[in-house]
Structure formats: structure tokens, C-alpha cells
Enzyme design. Sequence first.
Site, short mmCIF file in Angstrom:
data_model
loop_
_atom_site.label_atom_id
_atom_site.label_comp_id
_atom_site.label_asym_id
_atom_site.label_seq_id
_atom_site.Cartn_x
_atom_site.Cartn_y
_atom_site.Cartn_z
N LYS A 93 -16.22 2.52 -1.97
CA LYS A 93 -17.45 1.80 -1.66
C LYS A 93 -18.59 2.34 -2.50
O LYS A 93 -19.41 1.58 -3.03
CB LYS A 93 -17.81 1.95 -0.17
CG LYS A 93 -17.01 1.01 0.69
CD LYS A 93 -17.84 0.35 1.77
CE LYS A 93 -16.99 -0.74 2.44
NZ LYS A 93 -17.46 -1.17 3.70
N LYS A 124 -1.84 -4.39 -3.93
CA LYS A 124 -1.55 -4.00 -2.54
C LYS A 124 -2.06 -5.08 -1.59
O LYS A 124 -3.19 -5.55 -1.75
CB LYS A 124 -2.25 -2.67 -2.23
CG LYS A 124 -2.05 -2.21 -0.81
CD LYS A 124 -3.03 -1.11 -0.43
CE LYS A 124 -3.58 -1.39 0.95
NZ LYS A 124 -4.60 -0.50 1.41
N LYS A 156 -6.56 -7.09 3.51
CA LYS A 156 -7.52 -8.11 3.89
C LYS A 156 -8.71 -8.11 2.93
O LYS A 156 -9.23 -9.16 2.57
CB LYS A 156 -7.97 -7.85 5.33
CG LYS A 156 -8.45 -9.10 6.01
CD LYS A 156 -9.04 -8.78 7.36
CE LYS A 156 -10.35 -9.52 7.50
NZ LYS A 156 -11.40 -8.73 8.11
P1 TYM Z 1 -5.09 -0.18 8.77
O1 TYM Z 1 -5.53 -0.84 10.01
O2 TYM Z 1 -5.81 -0.48 7.50
O3 TYM Z 1 -3.57 -0.47 8.53
C1 TYM Z 1 -2.58 -0.30 9.56
C2 TYM Z 1 -1.29 0.21 8.94
O4 TYM Z 1 -0.78 -0.74 8.00
C3 TYM Z 1 -0.48 -0.07 6.78
N1 TYM Z 1 -0.68 -1.01 5.65
C4 TYM Z 1 0.15 -1.12 4.61
N2 TYM Z 1 1.30 -0.48 4.32
C5 TYM Z 1 1.94 -0.84 3.18
N3 TYM Z 1 1.47 -1.80 2.33
C6 TYM Z 1 0.33 -2.48 2.58
N4 TYM Z 1 -0.08 -3.43 1.74
C7 TYM Z 1 -0.40 -2.13 3.76
N5 TYM Z 1 -1.55 -2.58 4.33
C8 TYM Z 1 -1.72 -1.87 5.49
C9 TYM Z 1 -1.46 1.10 6.73
O5 TYM Z 1 -1.01 2.14 5.88
C10 TYM Z 1 -1.50 1.53 8.17
O6 TYM Z 1 -0.44 2.42 8.48
N6 TYM Z 1 -7.24 4.28 9.38
C11 TYM Z 1 -6.09 3.48 9.74
C12 TYM Z 1 -6.03 3.22 11.25
C13 TYM Z 1 -6.00 4.49 12.04
C14 TYM Z 1 -4.90 5.39 12.16
C15 TYM Z 1 -5.37 6.42 13.02
C16 TYM Z 1 -3.61 5.42 11.62
C17 TYM Z 1 -7.03 4.96 12.80
N7 TYM Z 1 -6.65 6.13 13.37
C18 TYM Z 1 -4.53 7.50 13.35
C19 TYM Z 1 -2.79 6.50 11.96
C20 TYM Z 1 -3.26 7.52 12.81
C21 TYM Z 1 -6.22 2.13 9.05
O7 TYM Z 1 -7.29 1.74 8.65
O8 TYM Z 1 -5.08 1.40 9.00
#
Ligand code: TYM
Length: 328
Positions: free
Chosen positions: A110, A189, A192
Site C-alpha cells: 500500500k 495470484k 479479490k
Molecule cells: P485471506 O482472507 O486473505 O485469505 C484466506 C485464506 O485463503 C488463502 N488464499 C490463497 N491461497 C492460495 N492462492 C490464492 N490465490 C489465495 N488467495 C487466498 C490465504 O492464504 C488464506 O489462508 N490475514 C488472513 C486472515 C487471518 C488469519 C488469521 C489466517 C486473520 N487471522 C490467523 C490464519 C491465522 C487473510 O487475510 O487471509
Amino acid sequence: MKVLSGIQPTGRFHWGNYFGAIRQYIALQGNEQSYYFIADLHALTTVRNPAELAGYVRDAAMDLVALGLDPAKATLFRQSDVPEVTELTWLLMTITQMHLLEKCHAFKDKKAKGVAADAGLFTYPVLMAADILIYDSDKVPVGADQIQHIEVTRDIAQRFNSLYGETLHLPEAYVLDASAKVPGLDGEKMSKSYGNTIPIFDSPKKLRKLIMSIKTDSTPVESPKDPETCSVYELYKLLATPEQQAVLADRYRAGGMGYGEAKQALYDAAMEHFGAAFERRQQLEANPSIVEDILQQGAQTARRKAVEVVERVRAACGLSSSPVPFAR
Ligand code: TYM
């Protein structure tokens, strides 16, 4: 073994979420303890419309249950239903070094784009560390983009332990090679924020249209093609059996097959894989209290563990182990 992971309710879940994370949640549920939560506090850093956020949280819970998350085997809850996690975030923040957060990619990206980041985005990884550490988690199933955050979590826990004595349990990331980085419609990748997603629960008609729009090169129909450099095949591999993969790979290499045919094979595999979840999703939609009950039960279980760990951390810092009871 304690498994924990979180997912942000910032829009409808897509194949990146599913193959990168949700599928692993389901495979690991039923471990001694598994906790999965909807990260609504994290989503507040980007979703500023209250009705929209509430709708995304509701959809997220229905999607997870429809896809196979079973409340008899795993604890499913809303992050904000466990307020101890924000308390732990502050306690961790007091010992988190700035340079750890400055190098985190969400903030760096960002900043590089000249977007003014707020404190929530900057300290996002500390809330994530609290999410993980508050349940004494061992294993955190995530996609590759989250590995850095798990490393930061370990660094924070180690620093806390070296300052206050052994208090926090060090977790490990669990990332499957095959699904570490799921490609989107443009080959980047799937995310969204790149506008290149395939939502899991789109109607069959929309799904087909999206799959047909996946970017491919301009190799003519009759020429041989390399499956390993094609996003359509990369996605197909996530859905198909090894035998099915070998059949399609041979057809790529033999020539005479257009990308449209490969896309049709991908669509058919997706319909087969997600068909039953689609039906379960419709049943849950008709009975929203089922999922709300699951979330409320889940919060009770999660909170019991969270209170125990926060009491430990408070005591380690020299605070009273719990605040004085409050009577309204
Ligand atoms: P988030 O909500 O962006 O994504 C959720 C999960 O989906 C996986 N993911 C992907 N894996 C492979 N290829 C892709 N194109 C792809 N897009 C999304 C992400 O790696 C993730 O595992 N910060 C985290 C949410 C979170 C969290 C936590 C996760 C908050 N607290 C504690 C684990 C433990 C996040 O933004 O994920």
C-alpha cells in the site's frame, strides 16, 4: 495438535481461498482440536459499510459449512465474538518491534502505491499473531501469501517469551505445495484486489462464462501445447484425479485441442466437485438460524480457551491475571 486458521469476510469466497485454505481446514478438522474463524475485525481495515460487512460474515459462515466444515469436528466462530483477542493484541503490541511490521507486504504494498495506510493496516499482523497465540495453536493452514505473517507471529511470541519467560506456544504454518498460490483469470495470484477471482458459489452460467474468460496464449488449435505453463491446466490439477490430469496433459501435448476444450473440462470438473456444496448452501440459506447457532456455540468453546491464555499472559506481564468482575 491444535489447528487454527482465519479467513476474512471481504466478499464471496473464491477458488484461491478454497484450494489455498478451506480445503485444508476440512481435511484437518477432527484433529484433537481445530478452530476456524471469520476474521471480521481484520475485514474492518477494508470494508467500511456495516450492512455489507454483516452480509459477508453471514455468507462466509454459510459457505464454510456448505463446503464441509463440520461443527461436530471443528469449532467455527466469529473473531469479534472473542474480545480477549483485542486485549492480547495490545499486550503483544507493547513488545512488537516496528521493523517487523514495516517489512510486512500488505503494508509495504500500500505504501509503495502511495495509499495512506492507517494504524489498523499497519498493526494487522499483531492482531493475527494474537488470533493464533490465544489458542496455543500448533498448525496454521494457509496459502503462501500468509507465511510471512506466521513468521512474524513466531518472532513476536519468541520476544515475549524471552522478556517474560516461557508463556506463548510457537505455531507453524501448514502450506500445501500444490495449492500454495492459486492463479486467477489473468494468471496472477487469484485475489479479490486484482479482480481476477472465480467465486465458489456463482451460478453455473456465470461460472462457465468466467472459466471461458481465463487468459491463455495464442497457440493455434492444431499445435502442441505445454500444459505446465497454462493456468487452465493449473486449475484443473487442483480438481482432477492424477489419471484425469494425465489424460488432459496428453491432449495438450498432442496438438489438435483448443483451449476451449480444456476450459470445458475444467468447468465439468468444478461442477462435479462443488455440486453437492451448492445444494447444501441453498438449504442453509433457507434456514439461517442453523449457521448462527453454530457460530454462537463455537464462540463459547473458543472463548474458554482464549480467557485461559490471556490470564496467563496478563500474569506474565505483571498485571492481575483477570480484570475485576463487572456487574452491569
Ligand atoms: P485471506 O482472507 O486473505 O485469505 C484466506 C485464506 O485463503 C488463502 N488464499 C490463497 N491461497 C492460495 N492462492 C490464492 N490465490 C489465495 N488467495 C487466498 C490465504 O492464504 C488464506 O489462508 N490475514 C488472513 C486472515 C487471518 C488469519 C488469521 C489466517 C486473520 N487471522 C490467523 C490464519 C491465522 C487473510 O487475510 O487471509
